[in-house]
Write a protein that holds these residues in place. Structure first.
Motif, PDB file in Angstrom:
ATOM      1  N   LEU A  33       0.678  -1.091  -0.012  1.00  0.00           N
ATOM      2  CA  LEU A  33       0.092   0.111   0.146  1.00  0.00           C
ATOM      3  C   LEU A  33       0.830   1.139  -0.091  1.00  0.00           C
ATOM      4  N   TYR A  34       0.486   2.608  -0.723  1.00  0.00           N
ATOM      5  CA  TYR A  34       0.860   3.722  -0.741  1.00  0.00           C
ATOM      6  C   TYR A  34       0.375   4.203   0.735  1.00  0.00           C
ATOM      7  N   TRP A  35       1.231   5.259   1.193  1.00  0.00           N
ATOM      8  CA  TRP A  35       0.773   5.814   2.498  1.00  0.00           C
ATOM      9  C   TRP A  35      -0.529   6.377   2.482  1.00  0.00           C
TER      10      TRP A  35
ATOM     11  N   PRO B  46       4.330  -5.946  -5.412  1.00  0.00           N
ATOM     12  CA  PRO B  46       3.507  -5.560  -6.637  1.00  0.00           C
ATOM     13  C   PRO B  46       2.141  -5.293  -5.923  1.00  0.00           C
ATOM     14  N   TYR B  47       1.205  -4.746  -6.514  1.00  0.00           N
ATOM     15  CA  TYR B  47      -0.312  -4.345  -5.945  1.00  0.00           C
ATOM     16  C   TYR B  47      -1.312  -4.412  -7.055  1.00  0.00           C
ATOM     17  N   MET B  48      -2.221  -4.339  -6.543  1.00  0.00           N
ATOM     18  CA  MET B  48      -3.487  -4.417  -7.534  1.00  0.00           C
ATOM     19  C   MET B  48      -4.318  -3.002  -7.792  1.00  0.00           C
TER      20      MET B  48
ATOM     21  N   TRP C  10      -3.232  -6.497 -11.361  1.00  0.00           N
ATOM     22  CA  TRP C  10      -1.782  -6.672 -10.667  1.00  0.00           C
ATOM     23  C   TRP C  10      -0.958  -5.448 -11.476  1.00  0.00           C
ATOM     24  N   ARG C  11      -0.054  -4.821 -10.774  1.00  0.00           N
ATOM     25  CA  ARG C  11       0.984  -4.248 -11.306  1.00  0.00           C
ATOM     26  C   ARG C  11       2.085  -4.521 -10.550  1.00  0.00           C
ATOM     27  N   PRO C  12       3.272  -4.795 -11.507  1.00  0.00           N
ATOM     28  CA  PRO C  12       4.653  -5.391 -10.733  1.00  0.00           C
ATOM     29  C   PRO C  12       5.263  -4.453  -9.942  1.00  0.00           C
ATOM     30  N   ALA C  13       6.188  -4.824  -9.040  1.00  0.00           N
ATOM     31  CA  ALA C  13       6.623  -3.991  -7.959  1.00  0.00           C
ATOM     32  C   ALA C  13       7.610  -2.961  -8.793  1.00  0.00           C
ATOM     33  N   HIS C  14       7.695  -1.577  -8.431  1.00  0.00           N
ATOM     34  CA  HIS C  14       8.158  -0.596  -9.052  1.00  0.00           C
ATOM     35  C   HIS C  14       8.376   0.451  -8.084  1.00  0.00           C
ATOM     36  N   TYR C  15       9.466   1.313  -8.436  1.00  0.00           N
ATOM     37  CA  TYR C  15       9.743   2.580  -7.764  1.00  0.00           C
ATOM     38  C   TYR C  15       9.297   3.698  -8.876  1.00  0.00           C
ATOM     39  N   HIS C  16       8.703   4.536  -8.413  1.00  0.00           N
ATOM     40  CA  HIS C  16       8.187   6.014  -9.162  1.00  0.00           C
ATOM     41  C   HIS C  16       9.379   7.227  -8.886  1.00  0.00           C
ATOM     42  N   LEU C  17       9.931   7.603 -10.137  1.00  0.00           N
ATOM     43  CA  LEU C  17      10.660   8.787 -10.039  1.00  0.00           C
ATOM     44  C   LEU C  17      10.164   9.905 -11.197  1.00  0.00           C
TER      45      LEU C  17
ATOM     46  N   THR D 180       8.908   8.436 -14.820  1.00  0.00           N
ATOM     47  CA  THR D 180       9.290   7.080 -15.011  1.00  0.00           C
ATOM     48  C   THR D 180       9.037   6.174 -14.030  1.00  0.00           C
ATOM     49  N   GLU D 181       9.316   4.878 -14.158  1.00  0.00           N
ATOM     50  CA  GLU D 181       9.353   3.796 -13.255  1.00  0.00           C
ATOM     51  C   GLU D 181      10.390   3.103 -13.285  1.00  0.00           C
ATOM     52  N   LEU D 182      10.894   2.329 -12.022  1.00  0.00           N
ATOM     53  CA  LEU D 182      11.959   1.256 -12.356  1.00  0.00           C
ATOM     54  C   LEU D 182      11.313  -0.190 -11.695  1.00  0.00           C
TER      55      LEU D 182
HETATM   56 FE   LIG Z   1       2.861   2.694  -8.359  1.00  0.00          FE
END
Ligand SMILES: [Fe+2]
Length: 285
Positions: free
Chosen positions: A154-156, A188-190, A209-216, A228-230
């Motif tokens: 989860l995001y905060w 990962p999250y839905m 589902w979205r695969p695990a990632h960082y956002h920048l 972008t995302e990593l």
């Molecule tokens: Fe995300």
């Protein structure tokens, strides 16, 4: 026009927008009318289907709020967000990927080398980056806006147990263009499935589902802003992202490491992962 027919209705509607002064807006509306009409004609759209589509939009509006946009999600699952990102990408520069709904301006500023983990459980990850131009020159004036989800996926903003601004920050890169932070491995999250987009995914037997990632978001004067995302190469969903954000160039190995200097610097008790992200910004023009 007095006699509107199947043959002339598209032209009549286009002409009704002729007085739009902004040429770009005029083009966007003219092409929208052309393609929406072509869609209805090509599919021989029925009244029931048209009303069904309007109802779908009404339900999307009803479930949307300041912190949740079902329309953004609609754009995402239709691949429109991803296509806009790809159209904005420039040769030689790092590819863009979806912004997603969990970015907000104003994350806390930290120094390069910050430790974002605090009380978060999860696998420690040292994220190292270097921001350069397409000519390979370090961009000392670049800033990085970073955010990710917690170990529970989860995001905060979605989780009252997390402190505000958990696992997000902004930072200025060092004079040589590099930056570094210690964080945790993303999960990962839905995407939300309790609204009309959930209906669409279910009828299509599609994964949420979205695969695990960082956002920048990486910005620098004189350069195109990069959103972008990593992605984590070991994630089980990396080949089936619900919002089509994965690019091969943005998939990275989170390599196991236990460098004593890093362990000491960040007061880590055991091994961690390290991921390197070279960021190349295109010139603004
Ligand atoms: Fe995300």
């Amino acid at each position: 026009m007095r006699n509107i027919t199947k043959q002339n209705v598209t032209e009549a509607v286009k002409q009704s927008f002729e007085k739009i002064e902004d040429p770009r807006l005029k083009l966007l509306i003219e092409r929208l009318v052309t393609h929406v009409h072509a869609y209805a004609t090509e599919t021989q759209l029925t009244h029931a289907e048209w009303q069904g589509a309007l109802g779908f939009l009404h339900r999307a509006a009803a479930i949307s709020s300041e912190s949740r946009s079902e329309f953004t999600l609609m754009s995402d699952v239709l691949g429109l967000s991803s296509l806009v990102d790809l159209l904005a990408s420039r040769p030689g520069a790092t590819e863009g990927s979806v912004l997603g709904p969990f970015h907000t301006r104003g994350s806390p500023w930290v120094e390069s080398g910050a430790n974002l983990i605090k009380d978060n459980p999860g696998v420690p990850v040292l994220l190292r980056g270097k921001v350069t131009s397409t000519q390979g020159a370090p961009i000392a004036g670049a800033t990085v806006d970073f955010w990710q989800n917690a170990d529970n996926g989860l995001y905060w903003q979605m989780d009252s147990t997390q402190p505000q601004d958990n696992l997000r920050c902004q930072m200025q890169v060092l004079p040589d263009g590099t930056f570094e932070l210690l964080t945790i491995r993303p999960q990962p999250y839905m995407v939300p499935t309790d609204g009309p987009i959930g209906e669409l995914l279910r009828v299509a037997h599609r994964d949420a589902w979205r695969p695990a990632h960082y956002h920048l978001i990486v910005e620098a004067p004189g350069h195109r802003t990069l959103v972008t995302e990593l992605f984590d190469a070991e994630d089980p969903y990396v080949a089936q992202d619900a919002v089509f954000g994965v690019r091969e160039s943005l998939v990275a190995n989170f390599k196991p490491e236990s460098d004593p200097a890093v362990l000491a610097k960040y007061r880590l008790a055991g091994p961690y992962r390290v991921v390197d992200f070279p960021v190349v910004l295109a010139p603004a023009s």
